[in-house]
Design an enzyme around this catalytic site. Sequence first.
Site, PDB file in Angstrom:
ATOM      1  N   ALA A 117      -4.147  -8.108 -17.719  1.00  0.00           N
ATOM      2  CA  ALA A 117      -4.677  -9.440 -17.390  1.00  0.00           C
ATOM      3  C   ALA A 117      -3.592 -10.454 -17.062  1.00  0.00           C
ATOM      4  O   ALA A 117      -3.877 -11.491 -16.470  1.00  0.00           O
ATOM      5  CB  ALA A 117      -5.546  -9.940 -18.549  1.00  0.00           C
ATOM      6  N   GLY A 119      -1.046  -9.647 -15.153  1.00  0.00           N
ATOM      7  CA  GLY A 119      -0.379  -9.130 -13.952  1.00  0.00           C
ATOM      8  C   GLY A 119      -0.798  -9.860 -12.689  1.00  0.00           C
ATOM      9  O   GLY A 119      -1.621 -10.786 -12.709  1.00  0.00           O
ATOM     10  N   SER A 122      -4.637  -9.518 -11.491  1.00  0.00           N
ATOM     11  CA  SER A 122      -5.516 -10.302 -12.375  1.00  0.00           C
ATOM     12  C   SER A 122      -5.340 -11.792 -12.151  1.00  0.00           C
ATOM     13  O   SER A 122      -6.282 -12.577 -12.328  1.00  0.00           O
ATOM     14  CB  SER A 122      -5.222  -9.972 -13.838  1.00  0.00           C
ATOM     15  OG  SER A 122      -5.522  -8.633 -14.078  1.00  0.00           O
ATOM     16  N   GLY A 236      -5.409   0.698 -11.820  1.00  0.00           N
ATOM     17  CA  GLY A 236      -4.026   1.123 -12.085  1.00  0.00           C
ATOM     18  C   GLY A 236      -3.775   2.516 -11.530  1.00  0.00           C
ATOM     19  O   GLY A 236      -4.596   3.419 -11.687  1.00  0.00           O
ATOM     20  N   ASP A 265      -8.691   0.140   0.579  1.00  0.00           N
ATOM     21  CA  ASP A 265      -8.490   1.024   1.734  1.00  0.00           C
ATOM     22  C   ASP A 265      -9.642   0.859   2.723  1.00  0.00           C
ATOM     23  O   ASP A 265      -9.431   0.825   3.942  1.00  0.00           O
ATOM     24  CB  ASP A 265      -8.402   2.483   1.267  1.00  0.00           C
ATOM     25  CG  ASP A 265      -7.376   2.643   0.160  1.00  0.00           C
ATOM     26  OD1 ASP A 265      -6.198   2.370   0.401  1.00  0.00           O
ATOM     27  OD2 ASP A 265      -7.769   3.014  -0.962  1.00  0.00           O
ATOM     28  N   HIS A 293      -6.791   7.839  -3.548  1.00  0.00           N
ATOM     29  CA  HIS A 293      -6.143   6.573  -3.181  1.00  0.00           C
ATOM     30  C   HIS A 293      -4.640   6.842  -3.085  1.00  0.00           C
ATOM     31  O   HIS A 293      -3.859   6.536  -3.983  1.00  0.00           O
ATOM     32  CB  HIS A 293      -6.440   5.516  -4.242  1.00  0.00           C
ATOM     33  CG  HIS A 293      -5.738   4.208  -3.988  1.00  0.00           C
ATOM     34  ND1 HIS A 293      -6.086   3.362  -2.967  1.00  0.00           N
ATOM     35  CD2 HIS A 293      -4.689   3.618  -4.614  1.00  0.00           C
ATOM     36  CE1 HIS A 293      -5.292   2.317  -2.981  1.00  0.00           C
ATOM     37  NE2 HIS A 293      -4.434   2.445  -3.973  1.00  0.00           N
TER      38      HIS A 293
END
Length: 454
Positions: A117, A119, A122, A236, A265, A293
């Site tokens: 949170a 980062g 976020s 993540g 994407d 991904h």
Amino acid sequence: MAFMAAAATAPSSSSSPLQLHKHAAARRSAPALLLRRPRSRSHRNHLVCSLDATKQAVQEERPAAVNGVAGRTDCYGVFCTTYDLRAVGARWRTDWCKRDEETKTWKKVVSVAVSGAAGMISNHLLFKLASGQVFGPDQPIALKLLGSSQRSFQKLEGVAMELEDSLYPLLREVSIGIDPYEVFQDVEWALLIGAKPRGPGMERADLLNINGHIFAQQGKALNAVASRNVKVLVVGNPCNTNALICLKNAPDIPSKNFHALTRLDENRAKCQLALKASVFYDKISNMTIWGNHSTTQVPDFVNARIDGKPARQVIRDTKWLHEEFTKTVQKRGGELIQKRGRSSAPSTAVSIVDAIRSLVTPTPEGDWFSSGVYTNGNPYGIAEDIVFSMPCRSKGDGDYELVTDVTIDDFLWERIKKSEAELLAEKRCVGHLIGEGEEELCEVTEDTMLPGEQ
Ligand SMILES: NC(=O)c1ccc[n+]([C@@H]2O[C@H](COP(=O)([O-])OP(=O)(O)OC[C@H]3O[C@@H](n4cnc5c(N)ncnc54)[C@H](O)[C@@H]3O)[C@@H](O)[C@H]2O)c1
């Protein structure tokens, strides 16, 4: 209930319209904060009505050591208090306030956990969640912010303060902590963004292992304390395999509830088709990202539509579709980081919003969206028991179904198989984290991380 007020204290003044609960510092190993505030579409009226009493109550009830006094405390200023709106409504003295309370109806608060949170992603996402852009303008929300360590706690406090200062009418509760067993208590959505970045010289296999442990622990915590129908979106990286690890460690939660984010994407692919066809991007529909991904992902121009027509009828440049389109989508994050000097956090946050909204609003007729979901009886012949991005439709109830009316030609299938092979190899690397073998058998050597996302 680790963070909730454990004991209701008497209102600080018998004439006070507020019932004020002091937040019991109910923490185990980790510190926690709680913010609950009276918020509504007409919350400013509530604030006017309750302002004096609020001030008085906060002054009387506030613990001695708060607001930056040296030493750790569990709550900070108004974060320490809980206001009971029903009590407020029952005790209002003026007709104006009474009328306001009586006409108000509330949806049940939706409880959303966000890891990582503090980062970059976020930093954008939380404010979209609190503003109502994600769950709707009439949906109150509680945010439970998960950090990684004691060191991150102060950053989370800063994030909570920014949320508080934003005066979002729908934001009813903010709690912060570093123990997933506390933060995930009863949550209905878990947005798992927090992960370790790949350090210098670190192999992709090392990252799988390091981050895999994080998602194994968080899966166990969700299994133990979250709502039984919690929806989990793993962001993540490597997000597909992290989602697989998470769901395998949460056997009491339906596997179908777990998603890996491939919406960024999809959005990038739509943008590239729109640029090539010289149309605005709202004309692009039916865009699928197949697979992982990673650089093995398969953006699908075969089934995509432009203004309702098959993309290949509008874009006649087959060489571009076959050779450039996919590469451009894959390299978008790398190009962006070169120009901007930082990775793509704002557009990732937007894509998380899109991913959630696709589950809580009905998919437009004939269209679909991409999500990394658990393969369990898929109609395409993709290997089972992995998390693979596929086309989905939703009725808007949080659930989804796979789309069956798609064409998979040889071009797509060959590439889908490569992405499948990569995910099966990643799965073998994390066998020790999903209950499928003690020893690691890891043969992931190629670097297929998307540029710009380390
Ligand atoms: N799936 C996608 O489309 C996509 C797109 C962009 C980025 N990502 C990935 O999202 C992740 C986060 O990106 P960011 O730019 O916000 O990174 P960031 O480094 O700015 O933030 C990550 C945060 O996670 C925290 N964290 C680390 N371990 C944690 C744990 N165990 N529990 C809770 N928090 C923890 C860190 O302290 C940090 O604050 C990265 O793994 C990145 O590669 C995915």
